[in-house]
Design a protein around this motif. Structure first.
Motif, PDB file in Angstrom:
ATOM      1  N   MET A   1       0.846  -1.202   0.000  1.00 52.66           N
ATOM      2  CA  MET A   1       0.000   0.000   0.000  1.00 52.66           C
ATOM      3  C   MET A   1       0.879   1.249   0.000  1.00 52.66           C
ATOM      4  N   LYS A   2       0.632   2.172  -0.905  1.00 51.92           N
ATOM      5  CA  LYS A   2       1.390   3.407  -0.940  1.00 51.92           C
ATOM      6  C   LYS A   2       1.004   4.298   0.228  1.00 51.92           C
ATOM      7  N   THR A   3       1.861   5.282   0.498  1.00 54.75           N
ATOM      8  CA  THR A   3       1.507   6.253   1.530  1.00 54.75           C
ATOM      9  C   THR A   3       0.378   7.143   1.020  1.00 54.75           C
ATOM     10  N   LEU A   4      -0.370   7.694   1.941  1.00 54.03           N
ATOM     11  CA  LEU A   4      -1.494   8.557   1.604  1.00 54.03           C
ATOM     12  C   LEU A   4      -1.281   9.938   2.195  1.00 54.03           C
ATOM     13  N   GLY A   6      -2.924  13.165   4.128  1.00 62.84           N
ATOM     14  CA  GLY A   6      -3.892  13.163   5.221  1.00 62.84           C
ATOM     15  C   GLY A   6      -5.331  13.208   4.765  1.00 62.84           C
ATOM     16  N   TRP A   7      -5.622  14.043   3.762  1.00 62.88           N
ATOM     17  CA  TRP A   7      -7.012  14.167   3.305  1.00 62.88           C
ATOM     18  C   TRP A   7      -7.478  12.886   2.620  1.00 62.88           C
ATOM     19  N   GLU A   8      -6.570  12.194   1.929  1.00 61.99           N
ATOM     20  CA  GLU A   8      -6.916  10.917   1.309  1.00 61.99           C
ATOM     21  C   GLU A   8      -7.136   9.854   2.384  1.00 61.99           C
ATOM     22  N   PHE A   9      -6.312   9.902   3.412  1.00 61.29           N
ATOM     23  CA  PHE A   9      -6.418   8.959   4.524  1.00 61.29           C
ATOM     24  C   PHE A   9      -7.765   9.086   5.225  1.00 61.29           C
ATOM     25  N   ARG A  10      -8.184  10.317   5.529  1.00 61.29           N
ATOM     26  CA  ARG A  10      -9.473  10.517   6.200  1.00 61.29           C
ATOM     27  C   ARG A  10     -10.614   9.990   5.341  1.00 61.29           C
ATOM     28  N   THR A  60       0.906   1.407   8.386  1.00 59.25           N
ATOM     29  CA  THR A  60       0.723   1.024   9.791  1.00 59.25           C
ATOM     30  C   THR A  60      -0.296   1.918  10.489  1.00 59.25           C
ATOM     31  N   THR A  61      -0.285   3.197  10.147  1.00 65.61           N
ATOM     32  CA  THR A  61      -1.249   4.117  10.758  1.00 65.61           C
ATOM     33  C   THR A  61      -2.656   3.829  10.268  1.00 65.61           C
ATOM     34  N   PHE A  62      -2.792   3.542   8.978  1.00 65.67           N
ATOM     35  CA  PHE A  62      -4.115   3.199   8.444  1.00 65.67           C
ATOM     36  C   PHE A  62      -4.670   1.962   9.151  1.00 65.67           C
TER      37      PHE A  62
END
Length: 526
Positions: A1-4, A6-10, A60-62
């Motif tokens: 999984m690529k990094t996101l 913040g707005w994409e993550f939310r 990991t945060t996701f």
């Protein structure tokens, strides 16, 4: 999984939460706030720790946040609200035991395909973090957290359990498996507390059976949460200190008496990587109200065009998605230009032409109007026609335009798809919205733009400031985040200094200069 970002993550968490909630057949709403925890209330409102729009979020945060979401949904599905406790220590013991119970129920029911791994990884993560900085596991303030980890059968990382309480915790884990609801878990927690108190005496006694109704749990059952109206995700990592060796030979020494005023919450924290904390505490459900909140039923303001025809034309030309599509003549190679053949006799070898095409830059602009009480004097009589003229000019240039207003709350006045003709009468009827919520409006405007496909994205604010220093800082932080994501933010201070809020700003001390200054500033963004 690529990094996101913040707005994409939310957005990803919001979408995933809706799917999981549908699977569990419950209704929840995700709120993002500047809090260090995750929690849920009796109405299914799950609050998560906010992240900045431009934060770089790792896998990991996701995964951790999804663990929070599933955990809080299990509270919504299985936990009872309205439970009372004899003290805060019993409350935290109940939280820890209830966390283990609901996770066991969710895993046993197979509510999601990988629920055991998600919850197991979450428990292992917080246990590992606690092991890295808790030095005194014999301190009773850590016991609720230790018990919460000890009772999770799906966790693989263990935390130290001092010898004096091993038998008690083993018995507690066995009895937890027989608890049918939150009330019974609260009774068990009260019993554990009583045993810990007895173990702190000089001569520890054998563990008695819990009495029926022991504690103050009441008899509520149903969906909700044991801890009042919210299931707080507190400092689950623990922060005890001291130098005791948890696995040392403590023999039959009594433990320290538990202090109800000094206890670590057993819930996991929502702490993410450095730099992911949101500068603006914002959630649509908290900040945004109905559309046209600041529109009255009668026109008050004259919307005659302002700014001068030449300046308006210049802005229109700068924002037009005009591009270049032309033939370049007098070339030595390319397509033959028959109209120049007669010049060959004079020695001219530039009788070719070449087609040249460049795509234009499409634009999206969000206009923000301050509708706080201080704007409703001569300021609004000048600001309303400026906003209307900007809308007209940008619309003629083919720019996608949205307008939002703010007072105490934020409101949508013109969505992207609304026509200019429908929006104009509403601008003429603006009314006071009382207080300020500048940073909330700015975050909302950037969120609107981040979901747009256009190359050029601009936020244009008309306001007079007057906010707190904290909100000024939140605006500046949000401007920086927007800039990192390709959004230009311009602040026009109407008899008010906006320099501490917006990097690109201008102070207007004469209302007669507002129109020209506004158009000159928006030209800089083109």
């Amino acid at each position: 999984m690529k990094t996101l970002k913040g707005w994409e993550f939310r957005k990803g968490i919001d979408d995933a939460a809706r799917k999981v909630a549908s699977t569990l057949k419950i209704k929840v709403t995700i709120n993002w706030q500047k809090v260090p925890t995750a929690c849920v209330d009796s109405r299914g409102n799950i609050t998560l720790c906010d992240v900045a729009d431009d934060a770089v979020i790792k896998q990991t945060t996701f995964a951790r946040y999804m663990g929070f979401v599933i955990h809080e949904m299990l509270h919504r599905k299985y936990t009872s609200f309205g439970i009372s406790f004899s003290n805060d220590y019993v409350r935290q013991l109940t939280n820890g035991l209830e966390d283990a119970r609901i996770e066991h129920l969710g895993i046993a029911a197979g509510l999601t395909g990988n629920i055991s791994k998600v919850l197991g990884d979450l428990a292992d993560t917080i246990a590992t973090e606690a092991l890295s900085h808790v030095s005194d596991w014999s301190n009773p303030r850590q016991f609720p957290f230790v018990l919460a980890i000890y009772c999770r059968n799906h966790a693989t990382v263990e935390v130290p359990v001092i010898p004096q309480i091993k038998a008690l915790f083993a018995e507690t884990r066995t009895r937890l498996n027989t608890c049918a609801n939150t009330a019974e878990v609260a009774d068990l927690a009260q019993w554990v507390y009583d045993q810990l108190v007895k173990l702190s005496e000089d001569e520890p006694k054998d563990l008695p059976e819990p009495k029926d109704g022991e504690g103050e749990s009441g008899d509520e059952s149903g969906d909700g949460d044991a801890d009042g109206d919210e299931s707080g995700e507190g400092d689950g990592e623990g922060d005890g200190d001291g130098d005791s060796d948890a696995d040392g030979d403590s023999g039959g020494k009594p433990i320290t008496r538990p202090d109800p005023s000094d206890v670590v919450c057993p819930e996991p924290t929502a702490k993410a990587e450095k730099g992911t904390g949101g500068g603006v505490s914002w959630s649509p459900n908290e900040s945004i109200r109905r559309d046209c909140l600041h529109v009255d039923d009668k026109a008050k303001w004259d919307l005659s065009p302002v700014g001068g025809a030449k300046l308006r034309y210049e802005v229109k030309r700068l924002f037009e998605n005009s591009g270049i599509d032309e033939f370049q003549f007098n070339r030595r190679a390319g397509r033959l230009n028959t109209r120049a053949l007669h010049t060959v006799a004079t020695g001219n070898d530039r009788v070719f032409k070449r087609h040249h095409e460049e795509g234009g830059v499409d634009s999206a602009v969000v206009l923000i109007m301050d509708c706080s009480g201080s704007m409703f004097d001569e300021r609004m009589s000048c600001a309303a026609p400026v906003m209307a003229t900007l809308l007209d000019t940008l619309d003629r240039a083919g720019v996608a335009v949205s307008i939002i207003t703010f007072g105490t709350h934020v409101s949508m006045l013109k969505p992207w798809g609304m026509t200019k003709a429908k929006a104009m009468p509403m601008l003429a009827s603006l009314k006071s919205g009382a207080d300020n919520s500048d940073s909330q409006a700015l975050r909302y405007a950037h969120t609107l733009l981040l979901n747009r496909p256009e190359q050029r994205k601009v936020t244009f604010v008309l306001g007079d400031g007057g906010v707190t220093r904290d909100d000024e800082k939140r605006c500046m932080d949000q401007c920086r985040a927007g800039e990192n994501l390709g959004i230009t933010t311009i602040g026009i201070g109407i008899l008010g200094d906006l320099s501490r809020m917006y990097k690109n700003n201008i102070y207007i001390d004469k209302l007669s200069d507002l129109a020209d200054a506004s158009f000159k500033q928006i030209k800089l963004a083109a």
